[in-house]
Design a protein around this motif. Structure first.
Motif, mmCIF file in Angstrom:
data_model
loop_
_atom_site.group_PDB
_atom_site.id
_atom_site.type_symbol
_atom_site.label_atom_id
_atom_site.label_comp_id
_atom_site.label_asym_id
_atom_site.label_seq_id
_atom_site.Cartn_x
_atom_site.Cartn_y
_atom_site.Cartn_z
ATOM 1 N N UNK A 338 51.739 12.719 44.487
ATOM 2 C CA UNK A 338 52.918 12.252 43.666
ATOM 3 C C UNK A 338 53.846 13.419 43.584
ATOM 4 N N UNK A 339 53.950 14.165 44.706
ATOM 5 C CA UNK A 339 54.991 15.392 44.520
ATOM 6 C C UNK A 339 54.486 16.546 43.899
ATOM 7 N N UNK A 340 53.078 16.713 43.734
ATOM 8 C CA UNK A 340 52.568 17.993 43.249
ATOM 9 C C UNK A 340 52.215 18.808 44.390
ATOM 10 N N UNK A 341 52.171 20.129 44.023
ATOM 11 C CA UNK A 341 51.798 21.108 45.334
ATOM 12 C C UNK A 341 50.545 21.509 44.904
ATOM 13 N N UNK A 342 49.781 21.470 45.701
ATOM 14 C CA UNK A 342 47.974 22.219 45.672
ATOM 15 C C UNK A 342 48.102 23.636 44.865
ATOM 16 N N UNK A 343 47.332 23.434 44.160
ATOM 17 C CA UNK A 343 46.817 24.779 43.279
ATOM 18 C C UNK A 343 45.538 25.146 43.222
ATOM 19 N N UNK A 344 44.932 26.143 43.633
ATOM 20 C CA UNK A 344 43.723 26.682 43.580
ATOM 21 C C UNK A 344 43.678 27.980 42.724
ATOM 22 N N UNK A 345 42.887 27.890 41.521
ATOM 23 C CA UNK A 345 42.926 29.077 40.594
ATOM 24 C C UNK A 345 41.411 29.531 40.498
ATOM 25 N N UNK A 346 41.070 30.652 40.674
ATOM 26 C CA UNK A 346 39.650 31.088 40.732
ATOM 27 C C UNK A 346 39.509 32.247 39.566
ATOM 28 N N UNK A 347 38.337 32.289 39.076
ATOM 29 C CA UNK A 347 38.066 33.133 38.058
ATOM 30 C C UNK A 347 37.295 34.564 38.435
ATOM 31 N N UNK A 348 38.226 35.713 38.518
ATOM 32 C CA UNK A 348 37.456 36.940 38.958
ATOM 33 C C UNK A 348 37.065 37.715 37.796
ATOM 34 N N UNK A 349 37.393 38.815 37.795
ATOM 35 C CA UNK A 349 36.962 39.811 36.630
ATOM 36 C C UNK A 349 37.315 41.175 36.915
ATOM 37 N N UNK A 350 37.369 41.808 35.731
ATOM 38 C CA UNK A 350 37.774 43.331 35.875
ATOM 39 C C UNK A 350 36.808 44.173 36.462
ATOM 40 N N UNK A 351 35.555 43.697 36.105
ATOM 41 C CA UNK A 351 34.277 44.186 37.027
ATOM 42 C C UNK A 351 34.372 44.058 38.194
ATOM 43 N N UNK A 352 34.937 43.318 38.999
ATOM 44 C CA UNK A 352 35.526 43.222 40.228
ATOM 45 C C UNK A 352 36.515 43.873 40.798
ATOM 46 N N UNK A 353 36.986 44.507 39.924
ATOM 47 C CA UNK A 353 38.179 45.385 40.263
ATOM 48 C C UNK A 353 37.827 46.880 40.200
ATOM 49 N N UNK A 354 37.188 47.044 39.099
ATOM 50 C CA UNK A 354 36.918 48.440 38.718
ATOM 51 C C UNK A 354 35.218 48.922 38.687
ATOM 52 N N UNK A 355 34.420 47.785 38.727
ATOM 53 C CA UNK A 355 32.978 47.979 38.649
ATOM 54 C C UNK A 355 32.528 48.122 37.337
ATOM 55 N N UNK A 356 31.197 47.858 37.067
ATOM 56 C CA UNK A 356 30.610 47.835 35.882
ATOM 57 C C UNK A 356 29.116 48.097 35.866
ATOM 58 N N UNK A 357 28.853 49.145 34.938
ATOM 59 C CA UNK A 357 27.351 49.456 35.003
ATOM 60 C C UNK A 357 26.495 48.227 34.774
ATOM 61 N N UNK A 358 25.596 48.073 35.392
ATOM 62 C CA UNK A 358 24.597 46.950 35.286
ATOM 63 C C UNK A 358 25.058 45.523 35.880
ATOM 64 N N UNK A 359 26.236 45.448 36.586
ATOM 65 C CA UNK A 359 26.776 44.158 37.124
ATOM 66 C C UNK A 359 27.081 44.448 38.499
ATOM 67 N N UNK A 360 26.310 45.176 39.636
ATOM 68 C CA UNK A 360 26.447 45.124 40.773
ATOM 69 C C UNK A 360 26.705 43.790 41.496
ATOM 70 N N UNK A 361 25.773 42.760 41.087
ATOM 71 C CA UNK A 361 25.802 41.634 41.683
ATOM 72 C C UNK A 361 27.051 40.829 41.116
ATOM 73 N N UNK A 362 27.395 40.766 39.775
ATOM 74 C CA UNK A 362 28.655 40.261 39.289
ATOM 75 C C UNK A 362 29.791 40.924 39.949
ATOM 76 N N UNK A 363 30.015 42.076 39.910
ATOM 77 C CA UNK A 363 31.165 42.835 40.350
ATOM 78 C C UNK A 363 31.321 42.316 42.035
ATOM 79 N N UNK A 364 30.151 42.196 42.589
ATOM 80 C CA UNK A 364 30.224 42.054 44.065
ATOM 81 C C UNK A 364 30.858 40.635 44.128
ATOM 82 N N UNK A 365 30.351 39.545 43.455
ATOM 83 C CA UNK A 365 31.023 38.230 43.675
ATOM 84 C C UNK A 365 32.166 38.133 42.866
#
Length: 456
Positions: A338-365
């Motif tokens: 119907x004329x709408x353009x596709x949009x995909x928006x995903x949730x990242x985190x500042x932990x994925x930008x700067x890292x965070x203690x105790x969140x190696x798995x979360x920051x990796x993702x």
């Protein structure tokens, strides 16, 4: 969750005591009401400044603002009791770092006259393919803007739009980005620069309901940020399908009933999750336009104590599932109608930008989400779509409520706004990136963190 300290220092005797002791004094931010579209765009007149070579483009920006029925000024004179609701600094013509001096000092001269919750917005150009002096000037805007943002007080924020060469200041995504940054919808976005890479996008018929006609899927929609995304998108006119695991079915149904949407109980880690979503949405609405990858879990542990189930289990939900679903959603013809353009928006985190203690798995993702978004951008652009990410900082949710009181308060004070954000702040950013007026913004990660003192 309520920030008790913020409430205390904005009332009577506690406010006086905090001032006397030199304690942080965050203010209540100017936010939109998720159930209303009537929040004023600015809190006072708008001043438009520019460098000497950008006068024509500054005039065009001022003209656009007048079209929104704003009180627009081109000089710094102001009534004795008036306060600036916003200052826009147009710097598209910079040729040398010295050119920034005059508009920078002009901005400095009015900072003490900003209203509570005011906005400072720069409009500049990207460094790409510029000669050294021009590149130095343009990149200088980055450091200038981020520093100004850290000097602002009383809930005021500073952000910027960075235009690719050839993108006009009146392009739909420039106007759309400017409107978002001026508005209460960007309350917890601070010290950020959004790149507008193309003239793409289109302006909505109704700025207050830009998603009318669109169909959106929100994963992890039963609570927290996901539930707020569903509410804001419904407010903005979208028909919403909320997805969450069967165990959250009762909460999911309550949220979807509240927004007049459709609840779909589904584990996003299933191999056929994306196809099942498409089948349900097409059967009910005929097309799917917007996908919000919000579903996620936390499994925090120091790496020395990390177990395979905590590391690999988190990756399965937070990054492997979106990657697998995008194989379907990013395929030609999967999204948009119907004329709408596709949009995909995903949730990242500042932990994925700067890292965070105790969140190696979360920051990796979450760093993986940012990489996925950049790579996906070109693929969906071929269909006129966009892929972007939003990186929240400290947001007041059930998860952050489990942090012990002292570390939680320190985390709040770690931003320039000296407080945590609300789920609605993240939802507003997602709704903006999903809107037609954001069509020239692609492959970006927008931080919603109050300018946390980490990373960029």
């Amino acid at each position: 969750m309520t920030d008790t300290y913020l409430e205390l220092v904005n009332t009577g005797a506690p406010a006086k005591l905090a001032k006397k002791l030199g304690l942080p004094k965050p203010v209540r931010l100017r936010r939109t009401d998720p159930a209303s579209v009537d929040t004023p765009l600015t809190t006072g007149p708008v001043l438009v400044l520019s460098d000497a070579a950008s006068t024509t483009e500054a005039d065009a920006v001022a003209g656009d603002l007048l079209g929104w029925d704003l009180d627009v000024r081109r000089d710094t004179r102001l009534g004795e009791h008036d306060r600036w609701g916003a200052v826009i600094v147009v710097l598209t013509g910079l040729g040398h770092p010295n050119d920034l001096s005059e508009p920078a000092l002009a901005l400095g001269s009015v900072l003490r006259r900003l209203a509570k919750g005011a906005r400072v917005v720069t409009i500049s150009r990207t460094v790409d393919r510029a000669e050294p002096a021009v590149a130095a000037a343009r990149n200088g805007v980055d450091g200038f803007l981020r520093s100004v943002a850290k000097e602002l007080r009383a809930g005021a924020t500073g952000n910027g739009l960075v235009l690719a060469d050839g993108v006009g200041v009146s392009a739909p995504s420039v106007r759309g980005g400017l409107r978002y940054l001026l508005s209460a919808r960007s309350a917890f976005v601070d010290g950020q620069l959004i790149t507008v890479g193309t003239d793409g996008g289109s302006e909505p018929a109704d700025w207050s309901r830009p998603l009318v006609g669109s169909v959106a899927v929100v994963t992890g929609a039963a609570r927290g940020i996901g539930a707020e995304v569903a509410r804001v998108m419904a407010r903005d006119g979208a028909r919403v399908v909320g997805v969450d695991v069967p165990a959250a079915g009762e909460s999911l149904s309550a949220v979807m009933n509240d927004v007049g949407g459709t609840a779909l109980q589904l584990d996003v880690t299933r191999d056929d999750a994306a196809q099942r979503i498409l089948d349900v949405v097409r059967a009910r609405y005929g097309h799917l336009d917007i996908v919000v990858h919000n579903a996620g879990i936390l499994r925090d542990k120091l790496l020395a104590n990390m177990t395979p189930d905590k590391f690999e289990g988190l990756l399965a939900v937070n990054i492997a599932a979106p990657l697998r679903m995008n194989e379907t959603f990013a395929a030609p013809g999967a999204l948009g109608g119907d004329g709408a353009a596709p949009r995909i928006v995903s949730l990242a985190s500042t932990s994925g930008i700067a890292g965070n203690r105790g969140q190696t798995n979360y920051a990796t993702a979450k760093a993986g989400i940012i990489g996925m978004t950049r790579a996906l951008a070109g693929q969906v652009a071929d269909a006129g779509g966009t892929a972007n990410a939003v990186a929240p900082g400290f947001i007041e949710t059930d998860m952050t409520a489990s942090i012990p009181p002292v570390p939680r308060q320190i985390a709040r004070w770690g931003s320039s706004l000296q407080q945590g954000g609300h789920p609605v702040d993240v939802a507003e950013a997602i709704a903006f990136l999903a809107s037609p007026q954001a069509g020239g913004i692609n492959g970006q990660t927008l931080r919603v963190c109050g300018q946390m003192m980490v990373g960029q």
